[in-house]
Design an enzyme around this catalytic site. Structure first.
Site, mmCIF file in Angstrom:
data_model
loop_
_atom_site.group_PDB
_atom_site.id
_atom_site.type_symbol
_atom_site.label_atom_id
_atom_site.label_comp_id
_atom_site.label_asym_id
_atom_site.label_seq_id
_atom_site.Cartn_x
_atom_site.Cartn_y
_atom_site.Cartn_z
ATOM 1 N N HIS A 89 -10.658 47.006 6.250
ATOM 2 C CA HIS A 89 -9.312 46.926 5.654
ATOM 3 C C HIS A 89 -8.301 47.640 6.529
ATOM 4 C CE1 HIS A 89 -9.339 51.082 3.886
ATOM 5 N NE2 HIS A 89 -10.618 50.852 3.688
ATOM 6 N N ASP A 91 -5.143 48.785 5.388
ATOM 7 C CA ASP A 91 -4.267 49.729 4.696
ATOM 8 C C ASP A 91 -4.942 51.098 4.627
ATOM 9 O OD1 ASP A 91 -6.199 48.616 2.836
ATOM 10 O OD2 ASP A 91 -5.097 49.632 1.238
ATOM 11 N N ASP A 123 -11.061 55.907 7.904
ATOM 12 C CA ASP A 123 -11.002 54.969 6.774
ATOM 13 C C ASP A 123 -9.704 54.178 6.800
ATOM 14 O OD1 ASP A 123 -11.408 53.721 4.325
ATOM 15 O OD2 ASP A 123 -10.857 55.478 3.155
ATOM 16 N N GLU A 154 -6.928 47.542 -0.040
ATOM 17 C CA GLU A 154 -8.187 48.115 -0.531
ATOM 18 C C GLU A 154 -7.971 49.450 -1.221
ATOM 19 O OE1 GLU A 154 -11.960 50.341 -0.620
ATOM 20 O OE2 GLU A 154 -10.109 50.904 0.416
ATOM 21 N N GLU A 155 -7.029 50.236 -0.719
ATOM 22 C CA GLU A 155 -6.833 51.586 -1.242
ATOM 23 C C GLU A 155 -6.016 51.623 -2.533
ATOM 24 O OE1 GLU A 155 -8.529 53.840 -0.139
ATOM 25 O OE2 GLU A 155 -8.776 53.776 2.026
ATOM 26 N N GLU A 157 -4.234 48.654 -5.680
ATOM 27 C CA GLU A 157 -4.676 47.580 -6.574
ATOM 28 C C GLU A 157 -5.031 46.342 -5.749
ATOM 29 O OE1 GLU A 157 -5.195 47.857 -9.794
ATOM 30 O OE2 GLU A 157 -4.604 49.953 -9.735
ATOM 31 N N HIS A 419 -9.424 60.238 2.766
ATOM 32 C CA HIS A 419 -8.464 60.411 1.665
ATOM 33 C C HIS A 419 -7.876 61.818 1.608
ATOM 34 C CE1 HIS A 419 -9.909 56.807 -1.011
ATOM 35 N NE2 HIS A 419 -10.088 56.569 0.274
#
Length: 449
Positions: A89, A91, A123, A154-155, A157, A419
């Site tokens: 992903h 994002d 990530d 992905e991170e 909605e 994160h």
């Protein structure tokens, strides 16, 4: 190609791959509501361009009703060869200054430990560059048919699940290679075989019809924040294990982390102990966990001498592989509704019920991946869990029920801090993964011939 040639090609690619990683980290592609859309679109455009350059000439944005578009492509291999779908992903999570970054999150920074720091460095922009490198090893002509899906939300909605459900034919394959995981520690190869699910709710506690003077009424009158605090305290026992009746647990027998390894990445402040019982792996992958991830009430800056009538918290409970998310959420809601102190009113709003995922390990693609990873690292391969949740996996499994899942990536659990502040990746993990993915494609092609 022999393993040595694949490894040599991957090593030669690393300078350019790290340049690409630095370029992509510099784009703040935060897809959360309230963040500017321009960087996400810029990231999507640049990602599309890069994958077209390495051979996915038909790479294109797919139409979705809302949100940022996924990228899809297909690169045909020899007739009759297996079909492998690569996922990552583009994002990333936000990187607010209050997280405590020690370097600019939007500048890929090589520090003394050799790791590269920056939001998305692990990530999942490292996953993107690993896929780029895998195709470059074969000069854009892989030995299998390769499909590509790169998600843009992905991170937050995700809009990809609905897209998969609407277009299952695009996702038909023999193996999904999900490059959004990692080893427990650098240099110790492991395949992820179990992911926790995630259920969530918002609990509102009310004790008063309106604010009251804390001096005139404080004492006999319960304020909502204290009532909420006492309610949240019932979610754990004295050891820190989840104390919600009816939630599931399962024995964990895979790879484990030592407490020192875990602490190295967790960065607890001095004097704070770990909570829960059992090994670290059991606590991460075999036991549920409950966290309060948000609270609404009067701010400190806006406070005055009044009793607070209402307070609200958002709770996230990670659930173990094999459990039913609706049943687990039922148990959490029932606990909250029956444990409020002093007769406080409790209202619970369910917000999420994402399933866990267990990866089958008895198929030919999994065996080929294990062999590839062992060849890449020159070490035996373990099986690891993941405390994170990827609901998309269940959707992909439904769309292509015969496909196997390979879950790996460059994000080592011990130090990557995805994160969080100072997210980072070890470049050697990217290089090893490029080798492993290239060998996997070769192994699958050889087994089908």
């Amino acid at each position: 190609m022999q393993t040595e040639e694949v490894a040599a090609r991957a090593a030669a690619l690393m300078p350019s791959l790290l340049d690409r990683l630095a370029e992509l980290v510099a784009i703040p592609s935060v897809a959360f509501p309230g963040y500017p859309p321009e960087p996400v679109h810029r990231m999507a455009d640049r990602t599309l361009e890069l994958f077209r350059e390495v051979g996915f000439t038909d790479a294109r944005f797919m139409e979705v009703p809302s949100g940022y578009p996924p990228i899809y492509a297909e690169l045909p291999g020899p007739p009759g060869s297996p079909v492998v779908l690569l996922y990552a992903h583009y994002d990333v999570q936000p990187a607010p200054p209050e997280q405590g970054w020690t370097s600019d999150p939007w500048t890929a920074t090589r520090k003394d430990d050799g790791r590269i720091y920056g939001r998305g460095a692990a990530d999942d922009k490292s996953g993107l560059v690993a896929h780029l490198g895998t195709l470059q090893v074969f000069d854009g002509h892989p030995p299998c048919t390769v499909k590509l899906v790169l998600e843009g939300m992905e991170e937050t909605e995700s809009n990809l699940e609905a897209f998969v459900e609407a277009h299952p034919e695009l996702f038909a394959c023999d193996a999904f290679v999900v490059c959004d995981m990692g080893n427990l520690e650098v240099g110790q190869p492991a395949l992820s075989t179990a992911l926790r699910g995630d259920v969530a709710c918002e609990v509102t506690v009310t004790t008063l019809q309106h604010p009251l003077h804390s001096g005139v009424y404080g004492g006999p009158t319960p304020d909502a924040m204290i009532a909420l605090a006492r309610l949240l305290a019932t979610l754990h026992d004295d050891a820190g294990d989840v104390a919600v009746e009816g939630v599931s647990r399962t024995p964990w027998t895979g790879e484990d982390l030592t407490e020192d390894q875990f602490r190295a990445g967790a960065d607890l402040v001095d004097g704070v102990s770990l909570i829960g019982t059992g090994g670290i792996g059991q606590r991460l992958y075999g036991n549920p966990s409950v966290s309060a991830i948000g609270v609404d009430m009067t701010s400190v800056a806006g406070s005055s001498n009044v009793l607070i009538p209402e307070a609200r918290a958002k709770l996230s409970m990670r659930i173990v592989p094999g459990s039913d998310p609706e049943a687990e959420l039922d148990a959490l809601v029932a606990h909250l509704e029956t444990h409020a102190p002093w007769g406080a009113q409790v209202e619970v709003r369910r917000t999420k019920a994402a399933p866990p995922f267990t990866c089958p390990t008895d198929g030919p693609a999994y065996a080929a991946a294990r062999d590839a990873l062992e060849q890449a690292y020159g070490k035996p391969v373990g099986e690891a869990g993941s405390g994170a949740s990827i609901p998309l996996l269940r959707t992909l499994q439904t769309a292509s029920p015969g496909a196997e899942f390979i879950l790996w990536g460059p994000e080592d659990v011990a130090k990557s801090r995805i994160h969080a502040s100072d997210e980072s990746v070890d470049p050697s993990e990217i290089e090893h993964l490029v080798v492993a993915q290239a060998l996997l494609l070769q192994n699958l092609a050889a087994r089908s011939s």
